[in-house]
Design a protein around this motif. Structure first.
Motif, PDB file in Angstrom:
ATOM      1  N   SER A 168       0.859  -1.183   0.000  1.00 28.62           N
ATOM      2  CA  SER A 168       0.000   0.000   0.000  1.00 28.62           C
ATOM      3  C   SER A 168       0.896   1.233   0.000  1.00 28.62           C
ATOM      4  O   SER A 168       1.648   1.462   0.948  1.00 28.62           O
ATOM      5  CB  SER A 168      -0.905   0.005   1.239  1.00 28.62           C
ATOM      6  OG  SER A 168      -1.712   1.161   1.264  1.00 28.62           O
ATOM      7  N   SER A 170       1.807   5.127   0.306  1.00 32.99           N
ATOM      8  CA  SER A 170       1.280   6.258   1.079  1.00 32.99           C
ATOM      9  C   SER A 170       0.817   7.378   0.158  1.00 32.99           C
ATOM     10  O   SER A 170       1.296   7.509  -0.976  1.00 32.99           O
ATOM     11  CB  SER A 170       2.349   6.780   2.038  1.00 32.99           C
ATOM     12  OG  SER A 170       3.456   7.306   1.318  1.00 32.99           O
ATOM     13  N   ASP A 172       1.506  10.485   0.131  1.00 32.26           N
ATOM     14  CA  ASP A 172       2.583  11.386  -0.274  1.00 32.26           C
ATOM     15  C   ASP A 172       3.620  10.695  -1.149  1.00 32.26           C
ATOM     16  O   ASP A 172       4.584  11.321  -1.615  1.00 32.26           O
ATOM     17  CB  ASP A 172       3.261  12.011   0.948  1.00 32.26           C
ATOM     18  CG  ASP A 172       3.840  10.971   1.907  1.00 32.26           C
ATOM     19  OD1 ASP A 172       3.922   9.775   1.532  1.00 32.26           O
ATOM     20  OD2 ASP A 172       4.220  11.350   3.026  1.00 32.26           O
ATOM     21  N   LEU A 193       7.207  -0.870   6.833  1.00 32.10           N
ATOM     22  CA  LEU A 193       7.266   0.256   5.914  1.00 32.10           C
ATOM     23  C   LEU A 193       8.658   0.322   5.302  1.00 32.10           C
ATOM     24  O   LEU A 193       9.663   0.130   6.003  1.00 32.10           O
ATOM     25  CB  LEU A 193       6.987   1.576   6.639  1.00 32.10           C
ATOM     26  CG  LEU A 193       5.543   2.070   6.750  1.00 32.10           C
ATOM     27  CD1 LEU A 193       4.667   1.058   7.462  1.00 32.10           C
ATOM     28  CD2 LEU A 193       5.499   3.405   7.502  1.00 32.10           C
ATOM     29  N   TRP A 219      -4.103   4.015   3.902  1.00 31.63           N
ATOM     30  CA  TRP A 219      -3.511   5.137   4.626  1.00 31.63           C
ATOM     31  C   TRP A 219      -4.551   6.196   4.971  1.00 31.63           C
ATOM     32  O   TRP A 219      -5.528   6.380   4.244  1.00 31.63           O
ATOM     33  CB  TRP A 219      -2.414   5.775   3.782  1.00 31.63           C
ATOM     34  CG  TRP A 219      -1.192   4.928   3.623  1.00 31.63           C
ATOM     35  CD1 TRP A 219      -1.005   3.905   2.744  1.00 31.63           C
ATOM     36  CD2 TRP A 219       0.019   5.030   4.380  1.00 31.63           C
ATOM     37  NE1 TRP A 219       0.243   3.356   2.906  1.00 31.63           N
ATOM     38  CE2 TRP A 219       0.903   4.034   3.905  1.00 31.63           C
ATOM     39  CE3 TRP A 219       0.451   5.868   5.407  1.00 31.63           C
ATOM     40  CZ2 TRP A 219       2.175   3.846   4.414  1.00 31.63           C
ATOM     41  CZ3 TRP A 219       1.721   5.695   5.924  1.00 31.63           C
ATOM     42  CH2 TRP A 219       2.579   4.695   5.435  1.00 31.63           C
ATOM     43  N   ALA A 223      -1.238  10.815   5.634  1.00 34.97           N
ATOM     44  CA  ALA A 223      -0.092   9.893   5.570  1.00 34.97           C
ATOM     45  C   ALA A 223       0.625   9.766   6.911  1.00 34.97           C
ATOM     46  O   ALA A 223       1.761   9.315   6.959  1.00 34.97           O
ATOM     47  CB  ALA A 223       0.902  10.320   4.489  1.00 34.97           C
ATOM     48  N   ARG A 224      -0.043  10.105   8.005  1.00 29.29           N
ATOM     49  CA  ARG A 224       0.574  10.005   9.330  1.00 29.29           C
ATOM     50  C   ARG A 224       0.188   8.729  10.064  1.00 29.29           C
ATOM     51  O   ARG A 224       0.665   8.469  11.170  1.00 29.29           O
ATOM     52  CB  ARG A 224       0.190  11.226  10.171  1.00 29.29           C
ATOM     53  CG  ARG A 224       0.698  12.536   9.577  1.00 29.29           C
ATOM     54  CD  ARG A 224       0.199  13.736  10.348  1.00 29.29           C
ATOM     55  NE  ARG A 224       0.656  13.731  11.730  1.00 29.29           N
ATOM     56  CZ  ARG A 224       0.284  14.663  12.622  1.00 29.29           C
ATOM     57  NH1 ARG A 224      -0.547  15.625  12.268  1.00 29.29           N
ATOM     58  NH2 ARG A 224       0.747  14.605  13.853  1.00 29.29           N
ATOM     59  N   PHE A 226      -1.617   4.447   9.240  1.00 27.16           N
ATOM     60  CA  PHE A 226      -2.229   3.507   8.308  1.00 27.16           C
ATOM     61  C   PHE A 226      -3.319   2.726   9.030  1.00 27.16           C
ATOM     62  O   PHE A 226      -3.303   2.572  10.258  1.00 27.16           O
ATOM     63  CB  PHE A 226      -1.205   2.572   7.660  1.00 27.16           C
ATOM     64  CG  PHE A 226      -0.341   1.808   8.620  1.00 27.16           C
ATOM     65  CD1 PHE A 226      -0.806   0.645   9.227  1.00 27.16           C
ATOM     66  CD2 PHE A 226       0.950   2.230   8.914  1.00 27.16           C
ATOM     67  CE1 PHE A 226      -0.005  -0.080  10.104  1.00 27.16           C
ATOM     68  CE2 PHE A 226       1.761   1.511   9.786  1.00 27.16           C
ATOM     69  CZ  PHE A 226       1.280   0.354  10.381  1.00 27.16           C
ATOM     70  N   LEU A 243       2.179   6.458  12.737  1.00 20.55           N
ATOM     71  CA  LEU A 243       3.569   6.199  12.376  1.00 20.55           C
ATOM     72  C   LEU A 243       4.520   6.560  13.504  1.00 20.55           C
ATOM     73  O   LEU A 243       5.533   5.900  13.705  1.00 20.55           O
ATOM     74  CB  LEU A 243       3.951   6.987  11.112  1.00 20.55           C
ATOM     75  CG  LEU A 243       3.219   6.636   9.817  1.00 20.55           C
ATOM     76  CD1 LEU A 243       3.939   7.277   8.633  1.00 20.55           C
ATOM     77  CD2 LEU A 243       3.116   5.138   9.607  1.00 20.55           C
TER      78      LEU A 243
END
Length: 288
Positions: A168, A170, A172, A193, A219, A223-224, A226, A243
């Motif tokens: 997956s 992200s 960004d 990750l 996500w 993007a901080r 998942f 994250l």
């Protein structure tokens, strides 16, 4: 007379607003089978369905209307995702004899095979810049790992060496999340990750039973964090893992639900395919 068991799975798609996933609205009739839900950049929904009698790629509006079939008469087709510019749909198909990653135009025309060989390649994802397709590759006699191939076609590159499933990318475009498992007896599934171009994994130990093909990762829009599927005691729920610090927390509270697919839109809306599987005993008799 031959006795057997016939199983059928029916799914219904629900839409929930951002920050209130308990307030969901049914957007399909529940008479078909909807899997592999995926938002497009323009707010429509790609999905796989066997409503035509075969597993094909379809598209519909966010309210479930305007359903359009994009593939037909070419093997079984699953896991559609749109390129960031909305020009292409990527998916996996067994139309060549093995599961491979394919690219087609948004309207279903001009299918192009991106992966080759006799080994299986599945679950494509497109990087933010639209240049690469990241996918899961299962080589014969070797562990499943992540690879990437140019979206216009070319030589594939390996991204991971560990046992890796369901990538997956992200929002960004900087990192790829995936299900990860160490090659040792009794090792649990975790989520790792890596940078989008490959590198050493950062591993998150998450509460989860055995991962499988329905164990997807998506996500949050910033993007901080998942979100992943957690199947436990016959019930599926969603958990969110930040994250930076903090444990995974459950963000849905279903008590009897089993769902087969979900996706989160760029504005935080949740799509969810909730399923029911029935099994019946059938008798087949020779008429002669």
């Amino acid at each position: 007379t031959l006795a057997g068991v016939q199983s059928q799975t029916l799914t219904t798609v629900f839409l929930a607003p951002a920050n209130d996933y308990a307030r969901r609205t049914q957007i399909t009739s529940g008479a078909g089978r909807y899997v592999d839900l995926s938002w497009t950049p323009d707010g429509r929904v790609l999905f796989a369905s066997d409503a035509s009698g075969n597993s094909d790629i379809w598209e519909m509006a966010a309210d479930g209307s305007g359903q359009v079939q994009l593939t037909a008469g070419a093997g079984r087709n699953y896991a559609p995702v749109s390129s960031p510019d909305g020009r292409y749909v990527l998916f996996h198909s067994n139309r060549s004899g093995t599961w491979q990653v394919w690219r087609m135009d948004r309207d279903g025309s001009n299918p192009v095979r991106l992966t080759q060989g006799e080994e299986n390649s599945n679950w494509p994802q497109v990087t933010r810049d639209g240049r690469w397709v990241v996918y899961e590759h299962a080589g014969e006699g070797s562990r499943t790992s992540l690879w990437r191939v140019p979206i216009e076609g070319g030589e594939p590159q390996r991204l991971t060496k560990d046992l890796s499933m369901r990538p997956s990318v992200s929002p960004d475009g900087r990192v790829v999340a995936y299900w990860h498992k160490e090659e040792k007896p009794g090792a649990p599934w975790s989520i790792a990750l890596i940078p989008a171009e490959g590198g050493e994994p950062r591993v998150y130990e998450v509460p989860q039973n055995e991962a499988n093909g329905m164990s997807s990762i998506h996500w949050t829009t910033d993007a901080r964090a998942f979100v992943y599927t957690d199947y436990k005691d016959g019930v599926t729920n969603l958990r969110l893992q930040p994250l930076e610090g903090g444990e995974a927390r459950q963000i849905t509270n279903y008590e009897r639900e089993i769902f087969y697919s979900f996706d989160i839109s760029s504005d935080g809306r949740l799509l969810l395919a909730n399923g029911l599987t029935t099994s019946d005993v059938v008798l087949l008799k020779d008429s002669h």
